[in-house]
Design a protein around this motif. Sequence first.
Motif, mmCIF file in Angstrom:
data_model
loop_
_atom_site.group_PDB
_atom_site.id
_atom_site.type_symbol
_atom_site.label_atom_id
_atom_site.label_comp_id
_atom_site.label_asym_id
_atom_site.label_seq_id
_atom_site.Cartn_x
_atom_site.Cartn_y
_atom_site.Cartn_z
ATOM 1 N N GLN A 15 66.753 32.105 26.603
ATOM 2 C CA GLN A 15 65.915 33.048 25.882
ATOM 3 C C GLN A 15 65.395 32.380 24.606
ATOM 4 O O GLN A 15 66.087 31.578 23.978
ATOM 5 C CB GLN A 15 66.706 34.305 25.522
ATOM 6 N N VAL A 16 64.196 32.714 24.242
ATOM 7 C CA VAL A 16 63.559 32.152 23.062
ATOM 8 C C VAL A 16 63.269 33.268 22.075
ATOM 9 O O VAL A 16 62.793 34.337 22.470
ATOM 10 C CB VAL A 16 62.234 31.447 23.428
ATOM 11 N N GLN A 17 63.559 33.005 20.827
ATOM 12 C CA GLN A 17 63.190 33.949 19.770
ATOM 13 C C GLN A 17 62.301 33.229 18.766
ATOM 14 O O GLN A 17 62.604 32.114 18.344
ATOM 15 C CB GLN A 17 64.439 34.495 19.085
ATOM 16 N N LEU A 18 61.219 33.893 18.388
ATOM 17 C CA LEU A 18 60.255 33.327 17.464
ATOM 18 C C LEU A 18 60.084 34.272 16.284
ATOM 19 O O LEU A 18 59.920 35.486 16.487
ATOM 20 C CB LEU A 18 58.905 33.122 18.152
ATOM 21 N N VAL A 19 60.084 33.716 15.074
ATOM 22 C CA VAL A 19 59.915 34.527 13.873
ATOM 23 C C VAL A 19 58.880 33.867 12.979
ATOM 24 O O VAL A 19 59.095 32.745 12.495
ATOM 25 C CB VAL A 19 61.243 34.699 13.109
ATOM 26 N N GLU A 20 57.759 34.568 12.762
ATOM 27 C CA GLU A 20 56.716 34.050 11.881
ATOM 28 C C GLU A 20 56.972 34.476 10.442
ATOM 29 O O GLU A 20 57.554 35.539 10.181
ATOM 30 C CB GLU A 20 55.333 34.565 12.296
ATOM 31 N N SER A 21 56.504 33.648 9.521
ATOM 32 C CA SER A 21 56.573 33.978 8.105
ATOM 33 C C SER A 21 55.449 33.265 7.382
ATOM 34 O O SER A 21 54.793 32.376 7.943
ATOM 35 C CB SER A 21 57.931 33.582 7.515
ATOM 36 N N GLY A 22 55.217 33.661 6.127
ATOM 37 C CA GLY A 22 54.230 32.985 5.308
ATOM 38 C C GLY A 22 52.917 33.711 5.125
ATOM 39 O O GLY A 22 52.042 33.257 4.395
ATOM 40 N N GLY A 23 52.774 34.842 5.786
ATOM 41 C CA GLY A 23 51.542 35.589 5.624
ATOM 42 C C GLY A 23 51.442 36.224 4.249
ATOM 43 O O GLY A 23 52.398 36.223 3.474
ATOM 44 N N GLY A 24 50.257 36.753 3.949
ATOM 45 C CA GLY A 24 50.070 37.413 2.658
ATOM 46 C C GLY A 24 48.609 37.634 2.364
ATOM 47 O O GLY A 24 47.757 37.539 3.253
ATOM 48 N N LEU A 25 48.340 37.931 1.115
ATOM 49 C CA LEU A 25 46.986 38.192 0.634
ATOM 50 C C LEU A 25 46.504 36.979 -0.152
ATOM 51 O O LEU A 25 47.208 36.481 -1.034
ATOM 52 C CB LEU A 25 46.982 39.438 -0.252
ATOM 53 N N VAL A 26 45.296 36.524 0.161
ATOM 54 C CA VAL A 26 44.737 35.356 -0.509
ATOM 55 C C VAL A 26 43.238 35.566 -0.673
ATOM 56 O O VAL A 26 42.605 36.268 0.129
ATOM 57 C CB VAL A 26 45.043 34.066 0.292
ATOM 58 N N GLN A 27 42.683 34.966 -1.700
ATOM 59 C CA GLN A 27 41.240 35.063 -1.907
ATOM 60 C C GLN A 27 40.514 34.081 -0.999
ATOM 61 O O GLN A 27 41.072 33.044 -0.589
ATOM 62 C CB GLN A 27 40.895 34.760 -3.359
ATOM 63 N N ALA A 28 39.282 34.395 -0.707
ATOM 64 C CA ALA A 28 38.458 33.494 0.104
ATOM 65 C C ALA A 28 38.418 32.107 -0.543
ATOM 66 O O ALA A 28 38.303 31.990 -1.767
ATOM 67 C CB ALA A 28 37.048 34.052 0.236
ATOM 68 N N GLY A 29 38.544 31.091 0.305
ATOM 69 C CA GLY A 29 38.599 29.722 -0.182
ATOM 70 C C GLY A 29 39.996 29.214 -0.413
ATOM 71 O O GLY A 29 40.193 28.005 -0.606
ATOM 72 N N GLY A 30 40.958 30.109 -0.402
ATOM 73 C CA GLY A 30 42.350 29.735 -0.637
ATOM 74 C C GLY A 30 43.035 29.230 0.614
ATOM 75 O O GLY A 30 42.416 29.062 1.670
ATOM 76 N N SER A 31 44.342 28.987 0.466
ATOM 77 C CA SER A 31 45.139 28.433 1.552
ATOM 78 C C SER A 31 46.424 29.220 1.752
ATOM 79 O O SER A 31 46.946 29.823 0.804
ATOM 80 C CB SER A 31 45.512 26.972 1.245
ATOM 81 N N LEU A 32 46.919 29.184 2.977
ATOM 82 C CA LEU A 32 48.222 29.726 3.316
ATOM 83 C C LEU A 32 48.842 28.809 4.362
ATOM 84 O O LEU A 32 48.129 28.172 5.147
ATOM 85 C CB LEU A 32 48.124 31.134 3.898
ATOM 86 N N ARG A 33 50.171 28.784 4.395
ATOM 87 C CA ARG A 33 50.865 28.052 5.447
ATOM 88 C C ARG A 33 51.818 28.998 6.148
ATOM 89 O O ARG A 33 52.728 29.557 5.515
ATOM 90 C CB ARG A 33 51.643 26.863 4.895
ATOM 91 N N LEU A 34 51.587 29.187 7.420
ATOM 92 C CA LEU A 34 52.456 30.022 8.235
ATOM 93 C C LEU A 34 53.504 29.150 8.912
ATOM 94 O O LEU A 34 53.226 28.017 9.299
ATOM 95 C CB LEU A 34 51.652 30.775 9.294
#
Length: 125
Positions: A1-20
Motif C-alpha cells: 500500500q502507498v500513502q502520499l501526503v502533499e504539503s507546501g501549498g498556500g497563498l502567493v502573489q502573482a510572480g511568486g514561487s512555491l515548492r510543494l
Amino acid sequence: QVQLVESGGGLVQAGGSLRLSCAASGRAFRIYPMGWFRQAPGQEREFVGAISWSGGNTHYADSVKGRFTISRDTGKNSVLLQMNSLKPEDTAVYYCAVDETSFDGSTLSSAYAYWGQGTQVTVSS
C-alpha cells in the motif's frame, strides 16, 4: 500500500514561487513514476508534470513548462514540485500520484493508482 501526503501549498502573489512536497510511504515510490495534477473549481483534474522512477526523465504540461520543475528526493522519500513565476490561473488544488503503468508518468489521471489528499495553491493578482 502507498500513502502520499502533499504539503507546501498556500497563498502567493502573482510572480511568486512555491515548492510543494509529496511525502511517500511504501515501496512503490522507488520503482514507479510520480505525477502532479491540479484541479481548479468547476474544472477537470489536469496533468501538470511527471518524473520517472529514476528521476532522469521529466515532462510537463505546456501551460507550466519553463516555470515548474519536478524532482525526487530519494533520501526523504519525497517528490518536489518547484513552482516559479506563478500566475492566477495556476490556482488549484494540487495532487501527487503514483503511476504503475508507464515508464515516465502518464498524462492521464486514470493511469494513476494512488493519490494524495491534495494541497491548495492560491495565486492572487
